[in-house]
Design a protein around this motif. Structure first.
Motif, mmCIF file in Angstrom:
data_model
loop_
_atom_site.group_PDB
_atom_site.id
_atom_site.type_symbol
_atom_site.label_atom_id
_atom_site.label_comp_id
_atom_site.label_asym_id
_atom_site.label_seq_id
_atom_site.Cartn_x
_atom_site.Cartn_y
_atom_site.Cartn_z
ATOM 1 N N ASN A 126 -14.768 12.516 26.508
ATOM 2 C CA ASN A 126 -14.070 13.480 27.508
ATOM 3 C C ASN A 126 -15.126 14.069 28.389
ATOM 4 O OD1 ASN A 126 -11.520 12.715 26.221
ATOM 5 N ND2 ASN A 126 -12.255 14.186 24.610
ATOM 6 N N VAL A 132 -10.464 22.332 34.773
ATOM 7 C CA VAL A 132 -9.498 21.367 34.177
ATOM 8 C C VAL A 132 -9.596 21.887 32.656
ATOM 9 C CG1 VAL A 132 -9.016 19.035 33.405
ATOM 10 C CG2 VAL A 132 -9.768 19.735 35.743
ATOM 11 N N LYS A 133 -10.455 22.009 31.927
ATOM 12 C CA LYS A 133 -10.617 22.508 30.697
ATOM 13 C C LYS A 133 -10.066 23.865 30.232
ATOM 14 C CE LYS A 133 -12.114 22.266 26.425
ATOM 15 N NZ LYS A 133 -11.474 21.246 25.350
ATOM 16 N N LYS A 134 -10.150 24.468 31.182
ATOM 17 C CA LYS A 134 -9.386 26.017 31.135
ATOM 18 C C LYS A 134 -7.747 25.744 31.159
ATOM 19 C CE LYS A 134 -11.573 30.166 32.813
ATOM 20 N NZ LYS A 134 -12.313 30.725 34.207
ATOM 21 N N SER A 135 -7.442 24.983 32.190
ATOM 22 C CA SER A 135 -6.167 24.773 32.223
ATOM 23 C C SER A 135 -5.594 24.152 30.959
ATOM 24 C CB SER A 135 -5.608 24.264 33.629
ATOM 25 O OG SER A 135 -6.189 22.965 33.714
ATOM 26 N N LEU A 136 -6.115 23.092 30.428
ATOM 27 C CA LEU A 136 -5.910 22.333 29.531
ATOM 28 C C LEU A 136 -5.787 23.270 28.371
ATOM 29 C CD1 LEU A 136 -7.512 18.993 29.295
ATOM 30 C CD2 LEU A 136 -5.271 19.461 29.456
ATOM 31 N N GLY A 137 -6.632 24.361 28.181
ATOM 32 C CA GLY A 137 -6.562 25.126 26.985
ATOM 33 C C GLY A 137 -5.478 26.323 27.099
ATOM 34 N N GLU A 138 -4.855 26.391 28.457
ATOM 35 C CA GLU A 138 -3.697 27.420 28.414
ATOM 36 C C GLU A 138 -2.493 27.180 27.838
ATOM 37 O OE1 GLU A 138 -4.265 28.808 32.325
ATOM 38 O OE2 GLU A 138 -6.226 30.102 31.663
ATOM 39 N N THR B 192 -10.900 8.512 30.120
ATOM 40 C CA THR B 192 -11.060 10.012 29.651
ATOM 41 C C THR B 192 -12.089 10.815 30.572
ATOM 42 O OG1 THR B 192 -12.781 9.359 27.930
ATOM 43 C CG2 THR B 192 -10.053 9.585 27.258
ATOM 44 N N HIS B 194 -12.420 12.875 34.021
ATOM 45 C CA HIS B 194 -11.655 13.263 35.220
ATOM 46 C C HIS B 194 -11.827 12.525 36.551
ATOM 47 C CE1 HIS B 194 -10.233 16.601 38.014
ATOM 48 N NE2 HIS B 194 -9.320 16.553 37.333
#
Lengths: 138, 235
Positions: A126, A132-138, B192, B194
Motif C-alpha cells: 500500500n 489519505v492515511k489519516k482520513s482512512l484512520g478516522e 493499492t 494512490h
C-alpha cells in the motif's frame, strides 16, 4: 505446408521447454526450504527439532508488545495463530513499527524464543500520501 | 503478406524522422514524469520521500521483463522458422533490456537500505531478477561468442529457456514468503497505489519504454549497416 525440418524444430522447442519447466519445478520443490525468505511462527512451532543454524522468522509485530530498555529491544512476532518472542540489541530500521511486517534473523533458543542479530522491516503493497492515511484512520 | 509488413516497418525504423519523433516524445514524457515524481507527487505516509525511488525501480523492472518476453517470443520464430527479420529485432532490443534490469536491481538495493534495513536479501523476487540479469548476459554473450547460424540457434534457445523465469519473477511474491512486497498494480483487483502516485509511475514507464525504442532504432540501424558491409562484424 511446412517442411519436415520446420516441424522437427517445432517439436524440439516444445520438448526443450517442457524439460526446462520440469527441471525448474523439481529444483524449486526440492529447495523449498531455501527458497522461502522466512518462516512463520506457526511453521517454527511445527519444527521437530531446533537446529543451531541461523534462521529467519517473519510476521507482524504484535500490538503493545514492543519493550525497550537500554540497548535491548523485545517484541513478539505473531501470525495471528502462534507467537514468538524476539530479543535484539541494536538499532531497528525506520519502518519497524507495531502491527507492521517484520523479519528477524538469528538463533532459536526454543520454539518460542529467538535471539535476533538482524531486524528487517517489511513493507506492504500500500502506497498513499499521509493525508489519505489519516482520513482512512478516522 | 508478412514480408510486406516487414518491409514497411523496416522503412519506418530506418527513417530519421522516426528517431526524431521518438526522441521528442521521450523528452516530453521524461520531463513530465520527473516533474510528477520529484515535485508534484506527495510523499508516502510510511516511507516518506523514499517512495520516489519506486518511480524508477518499478518501470525499469517492467520494461526489462517486457523486453525479455518479447525477445523470447521472437526467438521462437528465429529458431523454428529461421526468420531473419526477427534476428535483427531481437538482437537490437537486448541491450536496453539488460540496462533496465541492472537499474531495477541497483535502485531496489538503494531503496532496500532505508526501508528494510539491508542492501541485499536472498529473497525469491530479488534472486529471480538476478537470474534474469544472468540470462540477459548469456543472451548477449552468445551473439558475441558464436558465428552466424550457430549464434542464432544458441541465443534463441537461451531466450526461450530464460522465459521460464518470467512467470517465476511475477509470482515469486505470491508463491513464497518473501521480503519484497506483493504487486500493487493489479489487473484483476484494485490497485493499492494512490492515484497521485500512480500518475508518475505510469509516466516514467512511458518514458522508459520510449527510451528503449530509441536505443532499439539506433541498434537496428547499426545491425543493418553491418549486414550491408559484410565482413565488418563489429563497429
Amino acid at each position: 505446408m511446412y517442411s519436415k525440418k520446420v516441424k522437427l524444430r517445432f517439436v524440439f522447442v516444445i520438448v526443450f521447454l517442457i524439460l526446462i519447466v520440469l527441471t525448474t519445478f523439481t529444483v524449486l520443490k526440492v529447495l523449498k526450504d531455501n527458497v522461502v525468505y522466512f518462516k512463520s511462527p506457526s511453521e517454527i512451532n511445527l519444527l521437530s527439532e531446533i537446529s543451531n543454524k541461523k534462521i529467519r522468522v517473519g510476521g507482524m509485530v504484535k500490538k503493545d508488545s514492543v519493550m525497550m530498555n537500554n540497548n535491548k529491544i523485545n517484541f513478539i512476532i505473531t501470525d495471528f495463530k502462534n507467537e514468538l518472542y524476539v530479543t535484539f540489541s541494536g538499532t531497528v530500521p525506520n519502518l519497524f513499527e507495531e502491527e507492521k511486517g517484520v523479519v528477524a534473523e538469528g538463533f532459536l533458543n526454543d520454539k518460542k524464543f529467538l535471539v535476533a542479530d538482524k531486524i528487517l522491516a517489511k513493507h506492504d503493497e500500500n502506497y498513499m500520501p499521509p493525508e489519505v492515511k489519516k482520513s482512512l484512520g478516522e | 503478406m508478412f514480408n510486406k509488413i516487414f518491409e514497411i516497418l523496416k522503412i519506418i525504423s530506418l527513417s530519421k524522422l522516426t528517431r526524431v519523433i521518438v526522441f521528442s516524445l521521450f523528452v516530453i514524457f521524461l520531463t513530465l514524469g520527473l516533474l510528477e515524481s520529484l515535485i508534484l507527487s506527495p510523499e508516502d505516509y510510511l516511507q516518506s520521500d523514499a517512495v520516489r525511488i519506486m518511480y524508477v525501480h518499478v518501470p525499469a523492472a517492467w520494461i526489462s521483463l517486457g523486453i525479455f518476453s518479447f525477445i523470447a517470443f521472437l526467438s521462437l520464430g528465429i529458431y523454428i522458422f529461421k526468420n531473419k527479420n526477427f534476428v535483427i529485432i531481437a538482437k537490437s532490443f537486448a541491450p536496453s533490456g539488460l540496462v533496465f534490469n541492472l537499474i531495477a536491481l541497483v535502485t531496489g538495493s538503494i531503496w532496500g537500505k532505508p526501508t528494510w534495513g539491508t542492501w541485499w536479501a536472498w529473497d525469491p523476487r530479488i534472486t529471480s531478477m538476478l537470474v534474469l540479469f544472468l540470462f540477459y548476459i548469456l543472451y548477449i554473450a552468445s551473439w558475441r561468442l558464436f558465428e552466424n547460424d550457430k549464434a542464432e540457434k544458441i541465443s534463441s534457445l537461451v531466450a526461450i529457456a530464460g522465459f521460464v523465469n518470467v512467470p517465476i519473477i511475477k509470482f515469486s511474491v505470491d508463491w513464497w514468503a518473501s521480503l519484497h512486497q506483493p504487486s500493487s498494480v493489479k489487473i484483476l483487483s484494485e490497485t493499492t497505489i494512490h492515484s497521485s502516485m500512480l500518475t508518475p509511475l505510469l509516466l516514467m514507464t512511458a518514458a522508459f519504454a520510449l527510451f528503449s525504442v530509441l536505443i532499439f532504432l539506433m541498434k537496428y540501424n547499426i545491425e543493418l549497416i553491418k549486414i550491408k558491409t559484410k565482413g565488418l562484424d563489429r563497429l
